[in-house]
Design a protein around this motif. Structure first.
Motif, PDB file in Angstrom:
ATOM      1  N   SER A 154      31.943 -55.343-107.972  1.00 43.29           N
ATOM      2  CA  SER A 154      32.506 -54.432-106.970  1.00 43.29           C
ATOM      3  C   SER A 154      31.803 -54.522-105.628  1.00 43.29           C
ATOM      4  CB  SER A 154      32.464 -52.996-107.491  1.00 43.29           C
ATOM      5  OG  SER A 154      31.135 -52.605-107.787  1.00 43.29           O
ATOM      6  N   HIS A 155      30.479 -54.669-105.613  1.00 51.83           N
ATOM      7  CA  HIS A 155      29.782 -54.684-104.328  1.00 51.83           C
ATOM      8  C   HIS A 155      30.114 -55.936-103.520  1.00 51.83           C
ATOM      9  CE1 HIS A 155      26.944 -57.037-106.834  1.00 51.83           C
ATOM     10  NE2 HIS A 155      26.560 -57.601-105.705  1.00 51.83           N
ATOM     11  N   ARG A 156      30.379 -57.058-104.205  1.00 50.33           N
ATOM     12  CA  ARG A 156      30.749 -58.267-103.474  1.00 50.33           C
ATOM     13  C   ARG A 156      32.194 -58.201-102.982  1.00 50.33           C
ATOM     14  NH1 ARG A 156      29.397 -63.625-106.439  1.00 50.33           N
ATOM     15  NH2 ARG A 156      30.171 -64.406-104.435  1.00 50.33           N
ATOM     16  N   ALA A 157      33.064 -57.563-103.745  1.00 50.83           N
ATOM     17  CA  ALA A 157      34.430 -57.360-103.270  1.00 50.83           C
ATOM     18  C   ALA A 157      34.425 -56.493-102.021  1.00 50.83           C
ATOM     19  CB  ALA A 157      35.270 -56.718-104.366  1.00 50.83           C
ATOM     20  N   ALA A 158      33.596 -55.459-102.021  1.00 52.45           N
ATOM     21  CA  ALA A 158      33.503 -54.589-100.848  1.00 52.45           C
ATOM     22  C   ALA A 158      33.026 -55.364 -99.635  1.00 52.45           C
ATOM     23  CB  ALA A 158      32.556 -53.423-101.139  1.00 52.45           C
ATOM     24  N   ARG A 159      32.109 -56.277 -99.827  1.00 50.01           N
ATOM     25  CA  ARG A 159      31.569 -57.037 -98.704  1.00 50.01           C
ATOM     26  C   ARG A 159      32.586 -57.987 -98.093  1.00 50.01           C
ATOM     27  NH1 ARG A 159      25.715 -58.400-101.471  1.00 50.01           N
ATOM     28  NH2 ARG A 159      24.788 -56.315-101.164  1.00 50.01           N
ATOM     29  N   LEU A 160      33.633 -58.298 -98.844  1.00 48.09           N
ATOM     30  CA  LEU A 160      34.705 -59.112 -98.262  1.00 48.09           C
ATOM     31  C   LEU A 160      35.500 -58.327 -97.226  1.00 48.09           C
ATOM     32  CD1 LEU A 160      36.184 -60.979-101.367  1.00 48.09           C
ATOM     33  CD2 LEU A 160      34.598 -61.874 -99.644  1.00 48.09           C
ATOM     34  N   GLY A 161      35.384 -56.985 -97.282  1.00 47.25           N
ATOM     35  CA  GLY A 161      36.086 -56.165 -96.302  1.00 47.25           C
ATOM     36  C   GLY A 161      37.048 -55.166 -96.909  1.00 47.25           C
ATOM     37  N   ILE A 162      36.735 -54.669 -98.113  1.00 47.68           N
ATOM     38  CA  ILE A 162      37.563 -53.655 -98.763  1.00 47.68           C
ATOM     39  C   ILE A 162      36.806 -52.329 -98.735  1.00 47.68           C
ATOM     40  CG2 ILE A 162      38.735 -52.951-100.879  1.00 47.68           C
ATOM     41  CD1 ILE A 162      38.887 -55.921-101.644  1.00 47.68           C
ATOM     42  N   GLY A 163      37.336 -51.368 -97.992  1.00 51.68           N
ATOM     43  CA  GLY A 163      36.712 -50.058 -97.892  1.00 51.68           C
ATOM     44  C   GLY A 163      37.530 -49.030 -98.640  1.00 51.68           C
ATOM     45  N   LEU A 164      36.857 -48.175 -99.411  1.00 49.27           N
ATOM     46  CA  LEU A 164      37.543 -47.205-100.259  1.00 49.27           C
ATOM     47  C   LEU A 164      37.175 -45.777 -99.878  1.00 49.27           C
ATOM     48  CD1 LEU A 164      39.223 -46.395-102.772  1.00 49.27           C
ATOM     49  CD2 LEU A 164      37.117 -46.686-104.124  1.00 49.27           C
ATOM     50  N   VAL A 165      38.214 -44.953 -99.690  1.00 53.66           N
ATOM     51  CA  VAL A 165      38.053 -43.504 -99.612  1.00 53.66           C
ATOM     52  C   VAL A 165      38.533 -42.982-100.962  1.00 53.66           C
ATOM     53  CG1 VAL A 165      38.684 -41.377 -98.411  1.00 53.66           C
ATOM     54  CG2 VAL A 165      38.483 -43.527 -97.130  1.00 53.66           C
ATOM     55  N   PRO A 166      37.612 -42.677-101.887  1.00 51.47           N
ATOM     56  CA  PRO A 166      38.015 -42.423-103.270  1.00 51.47           C
ATOM     57  C   PRO A 166      38.635 -41.048-103.462  1.00 51.47           C
ATOM     58  CG  PRO A 166      35.665 -42.102-103.044  1.00 51.47           C
ATOM     59  CD  PRO A 166      36.154 -42.607-101.716  1.00 51.47           C
ATOM     60  N   GLU A 167      39.418 -40.932-104.509  1.00 55.73           N
ATOM     61  CA  GLU A 167      39.948 -39.632-104.909  1.00 55.73           C
ATOM     62  C   GLU A 167      38.777 -38.696-105.200  1.00 55.73           C
ATOM     63  OE1 GLU A 167      43.307 -37.930-108.047  1.00 55.73           O
ATOM     64  OE2 GLU A 167      42.244 -39.796-108.482  1.00 55.73           O
ATOM     65  N   GLY A 168      38.830 -37.484-104.674  1.00 53.35           N
ATOM     66  CA  GLY A 168      37.754 -36.531-104.907  1.00 53.35           C
ATOM     67  C   GLY A 168      36.588 -36.654-103.942  1.00 53.35           C
ATOM     68  N   ARG A 169      36.684 -37.525-102.958  1.00 50.85           N
ATOM     69  CA  ARG A 169      35.744 -37.679-101.842  1.00 50.85           C
ATOM     70  C   ARG A 169      34.411 -38.292-102.252  1.00 50.85           C
ATOM     71  NH1 ARG A 169      38.736 -33.007-100.745  1.00 50.85           N
ATOM     72  NH2 ARG A 169      37.340 -31.562-101.788  1.00 50.85           N
ATOM     73  N   ARG A 170      33.707 -37.696-103.206  1.00 53.50           N
ATOM     74  CA  ARG A 170      32.470 -38.257-103.762  1.00 53.50           C
ATOM     75  C   ARG A 170      31.405 -38.525-102.706  1.00 53.50           C
ATOM     76  NH1 ARG A 170      35.013 -42.553-108.140  1.00 53.50           N
ATOM     77  NH2 ARG A 170      36.522 -41.108-109.057  1.00 53.50           N
ATOM     78  N   CYS A 171      31.222 -37.601-101.805  1.00 51.98           N
ATOM     79  CA  CYS A 171      30.120 -37.697-100.853  1.00 51.98           C
ATOM     80  C   CYS A 171      28.796 -37.452-101.589  1.00 51.98           C
ATOM     81  CB  CYS A 171      30.285 -36.666 -99.733  1.00 51.98           C
ATOM     82  SG  CYS A 171      31.810 -36.856 -98.779  1.00 51.98           S
ATOM     83  N   PHE A 172      27.710 -37.935-101.006  1.00 47.30           N
ATOM     84  CA  PHE A 172      26.387 -37.699-101.580  1.00 47.30           C
ATOM     85  C   PHE A 172      25.951 -36.298-101.152  1.00 47.30           C
ATOM     86  CE2 PHE A 172      26.440 -42.386-100.846  1.00 47.30           C
ATOM     87  CZ  PHE A 172      26.552 -42.750-102.178  1.00 47.30           C
ATOM     88  N   ALA A 173      26.045 -35.352-102.071  1.00 43.27           N
ATOM     89  CA  ALA A 173      25.928 -33.935-101.729  1.00 43.27           C
ATOM     90  C   ALA A 173      24.601 -33.570-101.092  1.00 43.27           C
ATOM     91  CB  ALA A 173      26.148 -33.083-102.985  1.00 43.27           C
ATOM     92  N   ASP A 174      23.511 -34.178-101.551  1.00 42.73           N
ATOM     93  CA  ASP A 174      22.183 -33.792-101.069  1.00 42.73           C
ATOM     94  C   ASP A 174      21.757 -34.549 -99.809  1.00 42.73           C
ATOM     95  OD1 ASP A 174      21.816 -31.920-103.076  1.00 42.73           O
ATOM     96  OD2 ASP A 174      20.982 -33.392-104.466  1.00 42.73           O
ATOM     97  N   LEU A 175      22.564 -35.496 -99.372  1.00 41.60           N
ATOM     98  CA  LEU A 175      22.260 -36.227 -98.144  1.00 41.60           C
ATOM     99  C   LEU A 175      22.975 -35.585 -96.970  1.00 41.60           C
ATOM    100  CD1 LEU A 175      22.491 -39.976 -99.272  1.00 41.60           C
ATOM    101  CD2 LEU A 175      20.502 -38.440 -99.298  1.00 41.60           C
ATOM    102  N   THR A 176      22.420 -35.765 -95.781  1.00 48.60           N
ATOM    103  CA  THR A 176      23.078 -35.263 -94.580  1.00 48.60           C
ATOM    104  C   THR A 176      24.284 -36.134 -94.256  1.00 48.60           C
ATOM    105  OG1 THR A 176      21.804 -36.649 -93.063  1.00 48.60           O
ATOM    106  CG2 THR A 176      20.860 -34.496 -93.659  1.00 48.60           C
TER     107      THR A 176
END
Length: 228
Positions: free
Chosen positions: A71-93
């Motif tokens: 998955s990380h190499r597929a993303a580096r080809l230029g695939i960006g995902l806004v996932p269902e449920g957002r999944r932000c890192f809650a404890d990070l700013t």
């Protein structure tokens, strides 16, 4: 030439088959709506594209076979995902969430916060303290920080108040008009999908049953296969 091509795509969760033949293409600069009732394979298709689950059939991005890539190499080809449920890192700013996804390109911190000013205003707040709409903006900004050639938005307006949903649709419209980015869009709001999408693909039970220009999607077809 298509940027993303799926042909005869199948996928399983263990012994349970979820996709039975998905055919889908997204061209450069094109917005494609992936439609269907709940449980018809839309999110599974996204997971296959992003290499989160194994799949078979043709799956290519800019002519490159994605099956062999993690998955990380597929993303580096230029695939960006806004996932269902957002999944932000809650404890990070907000800023830390954005920087965690950053890859070199035009979409840097300044560009993203200029495009989504509320993220700039909230940059020092923890993601957990944001409203649902602000978290969705953050999920979009985080995906933009990867500098994608294809942006996938999986139910980006789900669970949000109507006024917030309209803000998200406004952002999607601006992405189409101002960036020319290819977008694969999953949502249930047919009215808004018609306004921003060039083409539509409809899934029923994990298989493509209709595809074509959005302006050729009739009320009869959408009601029969999507329920709207």
């Amino acid at each position: 030439m298509s940027l993303l091509t799926l042909s005869g795509l199948t996928a399983r969760y263990g012994a349970s088959q979820a996709l039975f033949g998905v055919d889908l293409e997204v061209g450069a600069g094109e917005v494609v709506a992936l439609m269907g009732r709940n449980g018809m394979g839309k999110t599974t298709t996204v997971k296959s594209i992003c290499r989160m689950i194994p799949s078979e059939g043709r799956l290519a991005f800019d002519g490159r076979d994605l099956h062999a890539l993690p998955s990380h190499r597929a993303a580096r080809l230029g695939i960006g995902l806004v996932p269902e449920g957002r999944r932000c890192f809650a404890d990070l700013t907000v800023a830390e969430n954005l920087l965690a996804a950053a890859r070199p390109g035009a979409w840097d911190m300044d560009a993203v916060t200029a495009f989504l000013p509320r993220l700039g205003e909230r940059r020092h707040q923890r993601a957990a303290s944001l409203s649902g709409g602000e978290q969705q903006m953050l999920a979009i900004g985080r995906a933009l920080m990867t500098n994608p050639r294809l942006l996938i938005l999986d139910e980006a307006t789900e669970g949000l108040a109507p006024i917030i949903r309209q803000e998200i649709w406004s952002v999607i419209g601006r992405l189409k008009r101002e960036t020319g980015m290819a977008i694969l869009l999953i949502d249930k709001s047919l009215r808004e999908l018609r306004q921003v999408s060039d083409r539509a693909v409809i899934l029923v039970r994990g298989k493509t049953v209709w595809s074509g220009a959005m302006d050729t999607l009739t009320a009869d077809v959408s009601e029969r296969h999507v329920g709207v």
